[in-house]
Motif scaffolding. Sequence first.
Motif, PDB file in Angstrom:
ATOM      1  N   UNK A  23      67.297  80.503  42.453  1.00 55.58           N
ATOM      2  CA  UNK A  23      67.938  80.849  43.694  1.00 55.58           C
ATOM      3  C   UNK A  23      67.478  80.583  44.853  1.00 55.58           C
ATOM      4  N   UNK A  24      65.940  80.424  45.043  1.00 53.62           N
ATOM      5  CA  UNK A  24      65.376  79.789  45.943  1.00 53.62           C
ATOM      6  C   UNK A  24      65.536  78.264  46.059  1.00 53.62           C
ATOM      7  N   UNK A  25      65.723  77.749  45.054  1.00 54.40           N
ATOM      8  CA  UNK A  25      66.154  76.130  45.271  1.00 54.40           C
ATOM      9  C   UNK A  25      67.513  75.863  45.658  1.00 54.40           C
ATOM     10  N   UNK A  26      68.261  76.666  45.413  1.00 44.86           N
ATOM     11  CA  UNK A  26      69.634  76.659  45.813  1.00 44.86           C
ATOM     12  C   UNK A  26      69.756  76.878  47.418  1.00 44.86           C
ATOM     13  N   UNK A  27      69.170  77.924  48.029  1.00 44.35           N
ATOM     14  CA  UNK A  27      69.049  78.043  49.085  1.00 44.35           C
ATOM     15  C   UNK A  27      68.591  77.107  50.095  1.00 44.35           C
ATOM     16  N   UNK A  28      67.467  76.522  49.452  1.00 45.22           N
ATOM     17  CA  UNK A  28      66.632  75.474  50.182  1.00 45.22           C
ATOM     18  C   UNK A  28      67.504  74.247  50.239  1.00 45.22           C
ATOM     19  N   UNK A 224      59.040  83.285  47.144  1.00 42.36           N
ATOM     20  CA  UNK A 224      59.909  82.123  46.387  1.00 42.36           C
ATOM     21  C   UNK A 224      59.918  80.956  47.509  1.00 42.36           C
ATOM     22  N   UNK A 225      60.014  81.172  48.653  1.00 43.84           N
ATOM     23  CA  UNK A 225      60.347  80.170  49.691  1.00 43.84           C
ATOM     24  C   UNK A 225      59.175  79.303  49.809  1.00 43.84           C
ATOM     25  N   UNK A 226      58.075  79.763  49.705  1.00 43.52           N
ATOM     26  CA  UNK A 226      56.642  78.779  49.696  1.00 43.52           C
ATOM     27  C   UNK A 226      56.652  77.904  48.261  1.00 43.52           C
ATOM     28  N   UNK A 227      56.798  78.582  47.185  1.00 43.15           N
ATOM     29  CA  UNK A 227      57.068  77.901  45.957  1.00 43.15           C
ATOM     30  C   UNK A 227      57.875  76.722  46.018  1.00 43.15           C
ATOM     31  N   UNK A 228      59.170  77.018  46.492  1.00 46.09           N
ATOM     32  CA  UNK A 228      60.074  76.085  46.294  1.00 46.09           C
ATOM     33  C   UNK A 228      59.919  74.786  47.172  1.00 46.09           C
ATOM     34  N   UNK A 229      59.475  75.329  48.415  1.00 46.58           N
ATOM     35  CA  UNK A 229      59.161  74.097  49.438  1.00 46.58           C
ATOM     36  C   UNK A 229      57.829  73.272  48.530  1.00 46.58           C
ATOM     37  N   UNK A 248      51.076  70.747  38.817  1.00 51.83           N
ATOM     38  CA  UNK A 248      50.889  71.936  39.518  1.00 51.83           C
ATOM     39  C   UNK A 248      51.420  71.983  40.797  1.00 51.83           C
ATOM     40  N   UNK A 249      51.547  73.141  41.385  1.00 53.71           N
ATOM     41  CA  UNK A 249      52.402  73.062  42.869  1.00 53.71           C
ATOM     42  C   UNK A 249      51.850  72.244  43.900  1.00 53.71           C
ATOM     43  N   UNK A 250      50.503  71.995  43.779  1.00 52.47           N
ATOM     44  CA  UNK A 250      49.684  71.313  44.637  1.00 52.47           C
ATOM     45  C   UNK A 250      49.752  69.745  44.511  1.00 52.47           C
ATOM     46  N   UNK A 251      50.765  69.484  43.497  1.00 54.93           N
ATOM     47  CA  UNK A 251      50.565  67.864  43.136  1.00 54.93           C
ATOM     48  C   UNK A 251      49.702  67.178  42.045  1.00 54.93           C
TER      49      UNK A 251
END
Length: 256
Positions: A23-28, A224-229, A248-251
């Motif tokens: 859902x976070x991806x959809x919002x973003x 969620x917002x931070x993860x998606x970003x 990973x989330x940091x690339x």
Amino acid sequence: MSFIDEINEVNTLIVGASQGIGLGFVKKLLQDERISRIYATYRQAESAGELITLADANRERLICLSVDITEESEIAAAIEKIRTQVNKLHLLVNCVGLLHAENIQPEKSLRQINADNLLQYFQVNSIASVLLAKHLLPLFKHKERSVFASISAKIGSIGDNNLGGWYGYRASKAALNMFMRTAAIEYARSCPKTFVVTLHPGTTDTRLSRPFQSHVPPEKLFSVERTVTQLLNVIEQLQDGDSGQFFSWDGSRLPW
């Protein structure tokens, strides 16, 4: 420059979009004017109220599809519906995952292994993604850069497993990584512009992780917002040679 900036009409698909990271991806993506169309799947309408409300308010851009990703026929039917509206996709993010449910909890020892639970872990966490790769292949056969991303987990790394336990979740995520690594090789032949990757989102404050957050330091528990970003940043920064990798989330790249 992001690969998205190179495309005139960007079509995306978020699988498992009723809540959490999906859902976070959809919002973003709705906030991103570069995105032309967003397809979003959910399993049960009663738990997808916020997603469906968003779709009602964004009828031209957000299209919701009811899909049980453990049923190949439903995956095939949903993708066929997408193909009647667009002839290419540029971003797929599969956010579906199972860690615990009413009758399923991560195993702490071999004594807790249950064959039916293991099958359910693999159906949701592993097999669904490779079925998506199978049926989505025609929509990625084009000449524009694209990304097929599946949400995995660092706990699915065999090389990083120093604690044990959580047999079903670990093994099903390791299987996901292998499925996607193998699919990346085939996609490189038939869809050479598509990057197939698996992504570790970090511990995110969602229903999936909530029962297990007590020992997570506050700075390592992401919204969620931070993860998606963070994950979108990884996706947009992919370079030649990155397909088939586990990030990973940091690339940073994670060990298999």
